[in-house]
Design an enzyme around this catalytic site. Structure first.
Site, PDB file in Angstrom:
ATOM      1  N   LYS A 171       7.081 -18.486 -12.220  1.00 42.81           N
ATOM      2  CA  LYS A 171       7.973 -18.936 -13.294  1.00 42.81           C
ATOM      3  C   LYS A 171       9.310 -19.398 -12.708  1.00 42.81           C
ATOM      4  O   LYS A 171       9.603 -19.109 -11.532  1.00 42.81           O
ATOM      5  CB  LYS A 171       8.192 -17.780 -14.277  1.00 42.81           C
TER       6      LYS A 171
ATOM      7  N   ARG B 230      11.051  -5.043 -24.580  1.00 43.83           N
ATOM      8  CA  ARG B 230      11.419  -6.441 -24.396  1.00 43.83           C
ATOM      9  C   ARG B 230      10.350  -7.259 -25.117  1.00 43.83           C
ATOM     10  O   ARG B 230      10.394  -7.365 -26.332  1.00 43.83           O
ATOM     11  CB  ARG B 230      11.533  -6.760 -22.904  1.00 43.83           C
TER      12      ARG B 230
ATOM     13  N   TYR C 242      41.310 -22.394  -2.340  1.00 46.25           N
ATOM     14  CA  TYR C 242      41.946 -22.154  -3.638  1.00 46.25           C
ATOM     15  C   TYR C 242      42.613 -20.779  -3.678  1.00 46.25           C
ATOM     16  O   TYR C 242      42.021 -19.785  -3.251  1.00 46.25           O
ATOM     17  CB  TYR C 242      40.916 -22.224  -4.764  1.00 46.25           C
TER      18      TYR C 242
ATOM     19  N   MET D  94      33.638 -25.398  -5.537  1.00 45.96           N
ATOM     20  CA  MET D  94      32.453 -25.934  -6.225  1.00 45.96           C
ATOM     21  C   MET D  94      31.473 -26.565  -5.242  1.00 45.96           C
ATOM     22  O   MET D  94      30.255 -26.379  -5.348  1.00 45.96           O
ATOM     23  CB  MET D  94      32.873 -26.967  -7.275  1.00 45.96           C
TER      24      MET D  94
HETATM   25  C1  PLP Z   1       8.654 -12.035 -13.604  1.00 47.18           C
HETATM   26  C2  PLP Z   1       7.484 -11.198 -13.944  1.00 47.18           C
HETATM   27  C3  PLP Z   1       6.726 -10.591 -12.944  1.00 47.18           C
HETATM   28  C4  PLP Z   1       7.163 -10.588 -11.482  1.00 47.18           C
HETATM   29  O1  PLP Z   1       8.161  -9.618 -11.308  1.00 47.18           O
HETATM   30  P1  PLP Z   1       8.894  -9.362  -9.904  1.00 47.18           P
HETATM   31  O2  PLP Z   1       9.813  -8.230 -10.181  1.00 47.18           O
HETATM   32  O3  PLP Z   1       9.623 -10.627  -9.566  1.00 47.18           O
HETATM   33  O4  PLP Z   1       7.838  -9.051  -8.908  1.00 47.18           O
HETATM   34  C5  PLP Z   1       5.578  -9.921 -13.319  1.00 47.18           C
HETATM   35  N1  PLP Z   1       5.214  -9.831 -14.623  1.00 47.18           N
HETATM   36  C6  PLP Z   1       5.933 -10.394 -15.608  1.00 47.18           C
HETATM   37  C7  PLP Z   1       5.470 -10.252 -17.017  1.00 47.18           C
HETATM   38  C8  PLP Z   1       7.098 -11.079 -15.311  1.00 47.18           C
HETATM   39  O5  PLP Z   1       7.827 -11.607 -16.299  1.00 47.18           O
END
Ligand code: PLP
Length: 344
Positions: A37, A130, A246, A292
């Site tokens: 993701k 969640r 800065y 930046m």
């Molecule tokens: C992001 C995610 C993972 C991976 O988690 P990590 O802590 O990055 O290994 C696994 N399962 C779900 C549902 C996630 O959202």
């Protein structure tokens, strides 16, 4: 291979693959998937998918249908799950896709059943509060009639030694045999380190694939994957008493050689590295505030370093996290669009 961008992210495909292999071995009899993701945690989801599929990974996870589409066509035998499930406006795409939705809500389950029962995954909330269905929804038969590939839950605190882990594991274990799901999956990167009781049929690491060290058990086994490198635009000499950047947060107590690099907080090298970060394996400390688009390094240690030279930023995730105050996850996902991403 290299274009003309003055900023690149060198991506170590061997390290990625080796990290997955370690996690797969740690997962024991369970299959080991990969969370890709957020564009593969900022690294490039397609590049990660291709390399891990070639190494034998069969189960991938993205967040949205946009992310699924951006991957393009999937290699044979590869399965993709879309973690946020299906909205009404996703249905046409979801029905036509090889990817499966991970159903999270009563509405999503109804929507998917009405559309005819293609394979899906299901997320159950076992205490993180969640995303996911309630355990009670499962007991009430909400999932009856669904064609479920993987039943999932997600650990809230697997990077800590707390009773919540065991509570979630027990709640998830109690769902075994209740749904007709082909597989069960609970563990993220840190969860894999918690041991065999947490592995079920499929593990879902993300962070550790990309060089993050989620728990002490992984120390020494996970290699850095993303290596930011920036070009020197200018070299300059400052005298004792002169300040840098800065708000003049650094004042030299002696003459000093500086290199000004083509990277800044707009690239994801955030201001937490001001006067704390380093480059060149600790030889070049960051001087003054991160701008930046620029940083200054003290390069007294390298008289030959000059305009146009490339400098590797120190970006070992656990160390950089301690320096900057950012989570290892954030250090990856903030890396911006001006990096040319170069696999080797
Ligand atoms: C992001 C995610 C993972 C991976 O988690 P990590 O802590 O990055 O290994 C696994 N399962 C779900 C549902 C996630 O959202």
């Amino acid at each position: 291979m290299t274009g003309s961008a003055p900023l690149r992210l060198r991506l170590d495909g061997d390290a990625l693959t080796a990290n997955w292999r370690w996690l797969a071995a740690k997962s024991g009899a369970a299959a080991c998937g990969a969370a890709i993701k957020a564009n593969g945690y900022g690294i490039g989801a397609r590049g990660v998918l291709d390399r891990l599929a070639a190494a034998g990974c069969r189960d991938f996870f993205v967040t949205t249908w946009d992310e699924a589409r951006a991957l393009g066509s999937l290699p044979d035998g590869v399965s993709l799950s879309v973690l946020h499930g299906v909205r009404d406006e996703d249905m046409a795409e979801a029905m036509a896709s090889r990817a499966r939705p991970t159903l999270n809500t009563v509405e999503q389950v109804k929507r998917w059943k009405q559309a005819g029962g293609a394979p899906c995954d299901v997320m159950v909330d076992t205490g993180m509060n969640r995303l996911g269905l309630a355990v009670q929804d499962v007991a009430d038969g909400l999932l009856d009639g669904l064609n479920i590939d993987t039943l999932m839950s997600h650990l809230a605190s697997a990077d800590e030694d707390v009773p919540q882990n065991e509570r979630q594991r027990k709640a998830f274990t109690a769902l075994a045999g209740q749904t007709g799901a082909r597989r069960m999956s609970l563990a993220n990167s840190a969860g894999i380190c918690l041991g065999p009781d947490y592995h079920f049929d499929l593990t879902r690491p993300g962070l550790a694939l990309y060089g993050g060290v989620p728990r002490r058990e992984a120390v020494g086994h996970i290699a850095q994957v993303a290596h930011p490198e920036a070009q020197v635009i200018q070299r300059r000499r400052i005298g004792a008493g002169e300040s840098v950047g800065y708000n003049a947060t650094f004042t030299a107590d002696r003459p000093m050689e500086l290199a000004i690099l083509n990277i800044g907080y707009a690239d994801g090298y955030l201001r937490g590295f001001s006067n704390r970060g380093s480059a060149g394996g600790g030889r070049f400390p960051v001087i003054g505030r991160v701008s930046m688009d620029l940083i200054a390094l003290c390069v007294d240690a390298e008289p030959g370093l000059g305009e146009g030279d490339w400098v590797p930023l120190d970006y070992d995730l656990p160390t950089a996290s301690a320096q900057s105050g950012l989570a290892q996850y954030e250090l990856l996902t903030v890396l911006g669009g001006r990096f040319e991403r170069v696999w080797r």
